[in-house]
Design an enzyme around this catalytic site. Structure first.
Site, PDB file in Angstrom:
ATOM      1  N   ASP A   1      26.526  30.207  -1.753  1.00 26.09           N
ATOM      2  CA  ASP A   1      26.907  31.141  -0.688  1.00 26.09           C
ATOM      3  C   ASP A   1      28.018  32.242  -0.989  1.00 26.09           C
ATOM      4  O   ASP A   1      29.006  31.833  -1.211  1.00 26.09           O
ATOM      5  CB  ASP A   1      27.055  30.689   0.565  1.00 26.09           C
ATOM      6  CG  ASP A   1      26.959  31.509   1.556  1.00 26.09           C
ATOM      7  OD1 ASP A   1      25.903  31.793   2.311  1.00 26.09           O
ATOM      8  OD2 ASP A   1      28.109  31.901   2.095  1.00 26.09           O
TER       9      ASP A   1
ATOM     10  N   HIS B   1      25.163  40.043   7.646  1.00 20.09           N
ATOM     11  CA  HIS B   1      26.170  39.126   7.988  1.00 20.09           C
ATOM     12  C   HIS B   1      26.791  38.919   9.670  1.00 20.09           C
ATOM     13  O   HIS B   1      27.122  38.044   9.759  1.00 20.09           O
ATOM     14  CB  HIS B   1      27.520  39.583   7.133  1.00 20.09           C
ATOM     15  CG  HIS B   1      28.457  38.686   6.764  1.00 20.09           C
ATOM     16  ND1 HIS B   1      29.192  38.492   5.579  1.00 20.09           N
ATOM     17  CD2 HIS B   1      28.897  37.511   7.396  1.00 20.09           C
ATOM     18  CE1 HIS B   1      29.954  37.800   5.498  1.00 20.09           C
ATOM     19  NE2 HIS B   1      30.054  36.996   6.657  1.00 20.09           N
TER      20      HIS B   1
ATOM     21  N   LYS C   1      25.000  38.501   1.416  1.00 21.92           N
ATOM     22  CA  LYS C   1      24.996  38.766   3.017  1.00 21.92           C
ATOM     23  C   LYS C   1      25.489  40.365   2.898  1.00 21.92           C
ATOM     24  O   LYS C   1      26.366  40.748   2.246  1.00 21.92           O
ATOM     25  CB  LYS C   1      25.842  38.052   3.927  1.00 21.92           C
ATOM     26  CG  LYS C   1      25.796  36.663   3.788  1.00 21.92           C
ATOM     27  CD  LYS C   1      26.754  35.897   4.876  1.00 21.92           C
ATOM     28  CE  LYS C   1      26.915  34.348   4.310  1.00 21.92           C
ATOM     29  NZ  LYS C   1      28.024  34.385   3.371  1.00 21.92           N
TER      30      LYS C   1
ATOM     31  N   TYR D   1      32.968  39.264   0.761  1.00 20.69           N
ATOM     32  CA  TYR D   1      34.073  38.414   0.207  1.00 20.69           C
ATOM     33  C   TYR D   1      34.510  39.004  -0.954  1.00 20.69           C
ATOM     34  O   TYR D   1      35.544  38.660  -1.544  1.00 20.69           O
ATOM     35  CB  TYR D   1      33.094  37.141  -0.281  1.00 20.69           C
ATOM     36  CG  TYR D   1      32.646  36.297   0.933  1.00 20.69           C
ATOM     37  CD1 TYR D   1      32.931  36.730   2.317  1.00 20.69           C
ATOM     38  CD2 TYR D   1      31.737  35.183   0.466  1.00 20.69           C
ATOM     39  CE1 TYR D   1      32.500  35.928   3.190  1.00 20.69           C
ATOM     40  CE2 TYR D   1      31.321  34.662   1.671  1.00 20.69           C
ATOM     41  CZ  TYR D   1      31.569  34.976   2.867  1.00 20.69           C
ATOM     42  OH  TYR D   1      30.989  34.076   3.905  1.00 20.69           O
TER      43      TYR D   1
HETATM   44  N1  LIG Z   1      28.561  33.608   7.869  1.00 21.97           N
HETATM   45  C1  LIG Z   1      29.494  33.825   8.078  1.00 21.97           C
HETATM   46  O1  LIG Z   1      30.317  34.752   9.071  1.00 21.97           O
HETATM   47  C2  LIG Z   1      30.321  32.998   7.490  1.00 21.97           C
HETATM   48  C3  LIG Z   1      31.911  32.716   7.930  1.00 21.97           C
HETATM   49  C4  LIG Z   1      32.682  31.927   7.100  1.00 21.97           C
HETATM   50  C5  LIG Z   1      32.385  31.259   6.213  1.00 21.97           C
HETATM   51  N2  LIG Z   1      30.808  31.377   5.687  1.00 21.97           N
HETATM   52  C6  LIG Z   1      30.391  30.677   4.422  1.00 21.97           C
HETATM   53  O2  LIG Z   1      30.467  29.210   4.774  1.00 21.97           O
HETATM   54  C7  LIG Z   1      31.279  28.654   3.610  1.00 21.97           C
HETATM   55  C8  LIG Z   1      32.090  27.463   4.181  1.00 21.97           C
HETATM   56  O3  LIG Z   1      32.901  27.954   5.049  1.00 21.97           O
HETATM   57  P1  LIG Z   1      34.540  27.605   4.484  1.00 21.97           P
HETATM   58  O4  LIG Z   1      34.819  28.086   3.456  1.00 21.97           O
HETATM   59  O5  LIG Z   1      35.051  27.842   6.023  1.00 21.97           O
HETATM   60  O6  LIG Z   1      34.366  25.900   4.327  1.00 21.97           O
HETATM   61  P2  LIG Z   1      34.903  24.685   5.041  1.00 21.97           P
HETATM   62  O7  LIG Z   1      34.401  23.855   3.796  1.00 21.97           O
HETATM   63  O8  LIG Z   1      34.537  24.523   6.255  1.00 21.97           O
HETATM   64  O9  LIG Z   1      36.507  24.820   4.771  1.00 21.97           O
HETATM   65  C9  LIG Z   1      37.234  25.130   3.577  1.00 21.97           C
HETATM   66  C10 LIG Z   1      38.635  24.732   3.764  1.00 21.97           C
HETATM   67  O10 LIG Z   1      38.781  23.202   3.955  1.00 21.97           O
HETATM   68  C11 LIG Z   1      39.362  22.888   2.640  1.00 21.97           C
HETATM   69  N3  LIG Z   1      38.674  21.463   1.976  1.00 21.97           N
HETATM   70  C12 LIG Z   1      37.663  21.556   1.475  1.00 21.97           C
HETATM   71  N4  LIG Z   1      37.165  20.211   0.989  1.00 21.97           N
HETATM   72  C13 LIG Z   1      38.093  19.545   1.669  1.00 21.97           C
HETATM   73  C14 LIG Z   1      38.347  18.242   1.546  1.00 21.97           C
HETATM   74  N5  LIG Z   1      37.242  17.267   0.884  1.00 21.97           N
HETATM   75  N6  LIG Z   1      39.384  17.623   2.281  1.00 21.97           N
HETATM   76  C15 LIG Z   1      40.225  18.560   2.753  1.00 21.97           C
HETATM   77  N7  LIG Z   1      40.083  19.824   2.813  1.00 21.97           N
HETATM   78  C16 LIG Z   1      39.175  20.189   2.478  1.00 21.97           C
HETATM   79  C17 LIG Z   1      39.453  23.808   1.669  1.00 21.97           C
HETATM   80  O11 LIG Z   1      40.744  23.887   0.901  1.00 21.97           O
HETATM   81  P3  LIG Z   1      40.673  23.962  -0.743  1.00 21.97           P
HETATM   82  O12 LIG Z   1      39.724  25.143  -0.968  1.00 21.97           O
HETATM   83  O13 LIG Z   1      42.234  24.232  -0.775  1.00 21.97           O
HETATM   84  O14 LIG Z   1      40.164  22.713  -1.062  1.00 21.97           O
HETATM   85  C18 LIG Z   1      39.482  25.066   2.834  1.00 21.97           C
HETATM   86  O15 LIG Z   1      40.736  25.455   3.220  1.00 21.97           O
HETATM   87  C19 LIG Z   1      32.181  29.875   3.310  1.00 21.97           C
HETATM   88  O16 LIG Z   1      32.738  29.493   1.946  1.00 21.97           O
HETATM   89  C20 LIG Z   1      31.303  30.795   3.142  1.00 21.97           C
HETATM   90  O17 LIG Z   1      30.442  30.922   2.041  1.00 21.97           O
HETATM   91  C21 LIG Z   1      30.013  32.108   6.343  1.00 21.97           C
END
Ligand SMILES: NC(=O)c1ccc[n+]([C@@H]2O[C@H](COP(=O)([O-])OP(=O)(O)OC[C@H]3O[C@@H](n4cnc5c(N)ncnc54)[C@H](OP(=O)(O)O)[C@@H]3O)[C@@H](O)[C@H]2O)c1
Length: 276
Positions: A47, A110, A77, A52
């Protein structure tokens, strides 16, 4: 979720239920290596978004992984600055160029309301969607959908859709349930994607009941939260730039959270504000 860990969208497209997210990953090494590590670990769903600023890096990671393009479900997006028929049409081609691909598996609006366009978002979303439908007809987009569309935004757009959106991507995790939006999206055939499913991690660390669950299932809090998301029938998106966590987050297909623990997570409260 079926035996292949995919969900079938309304147009017959198969989408893997766990996706690797790339938000806030603009560093060359982090992004390219993250995408490669995810594909090596077994993820087949990536994704990204124009917003981004990393589509070129995601494309590079995919190429370097040597996993065939057709095995990967790739989403991007529309940037908030690209709403409207003409701009959207151009922006889709730009995404394809940046990523170095001939088609996207999924393309989403988005955000429904763009800053400065609060007066005309209703008409603008209809025009934007028309351009997305045209790109779908042309085969540039294999599936099309929305992101962060709440009830008001859905009710405005849906009556004007020639092709119904197939997905709504929303912030969803314990403490953020968005029940009405999820229900209305599903009523109209949309699959639900969950972004930021790991948001509660730090708030759950000292929770006795959660710690009991990590002992019971022999899984980390991250794995519990991702499994929870899948058991809610969401397509879950998760991101890490660390190879060990990327692997850990993929190891969620070999256990089931039982009903009472699901209910606990359903009712867990998020204290304070949350950005939706
Ligand atoms: N449509 C939208 O408006 C929207 C908004 C936000 C996000 N998104 C999409 O959704 C995806 C997921 O959301 P997100 O990036 O917020 O992801 P998330 O997986 O909910 O959180 C990511 C955070 O958690 C940490 N993390 C990941 N795995 C971990 C583990 N096993 N243990 C402890 N901490 C961990 C990461 O740090 P490290 O990287 O340091 O490991 C990072 O700080 C995004 O990357 C994006 O593609 C879409």
């Amino acid at each position: 979720m079926n035996i292949n860990n995919t969900i079938t969208l309304t147009n017959g497209t198969e989408i893997p239920v766990l996706g690797y997210g790339t938000w806030q990953t603009t560093d060359f090494e982090e992004c390219v290596n993250g995408v490669k590590s995810a594909l090596t670990a077994g993820y087949r769903h990536i994704d990204t978004a124009q917003m981004y600023g990393n589509e070129h890096l995601v494309g590079e990671g995919i190429r370097q992984s040597e996993v065939p393009r057709e095995e990967i479900f790739l989403t991007s997006k529309l940037d908030n600055t690209n709403h409207g028929f003409v701009k959207t049409k151009k922006a889709i081609d730009e995404s394809l160029n940046c990523l170095g691909v001939k088609y996207l598996d999924l393309f989403l609006i988005h955000w429904p309301v763009v800053e400065g366009h609060e007066h005309n978002w209703r008409e603008e979303n209809i025009e934007t969607w028309r351009a997305i439908e045209n790109a779908y007809d042309a085969g540039k987009l294999k599936a099309i959908g929305l992101s962060n569309f709440k009830v008001e935004h859905l009710e405005n757009l849906l009556p004007h859709c020639r092709i119904k959106p197939m997905v709504n991507q929303l912030r969803l995790h314990p403490g953020v349930m968005q029940e009405e939006t999820v229900a209305l999206s599903r009523e109209h055939g949309m699959a639900i994607q969950a972004w930021s499913p790991l948001s509660p991690i730090s708030r759950m660390q000292d929770n006795e009941r959660i710690n009991d669950m990590t002992d019971k299932y022999k899984k980390s809090i991250a794995q519990l939260l991702l499994r929870y998301s899948l058991q809610k029938d969401y397509i879950s998106l998760t991101k890490s730039v660390h190879e060990d966590r990327i692997k850990e987050n993929f190891e969620i297909f070999n256990f089931t959270i039982d009903q009472s623990d699901m209910e606990y997570l359903d009712l867990w409260k998020w204290e304070g504000d949350v950005f939706l």
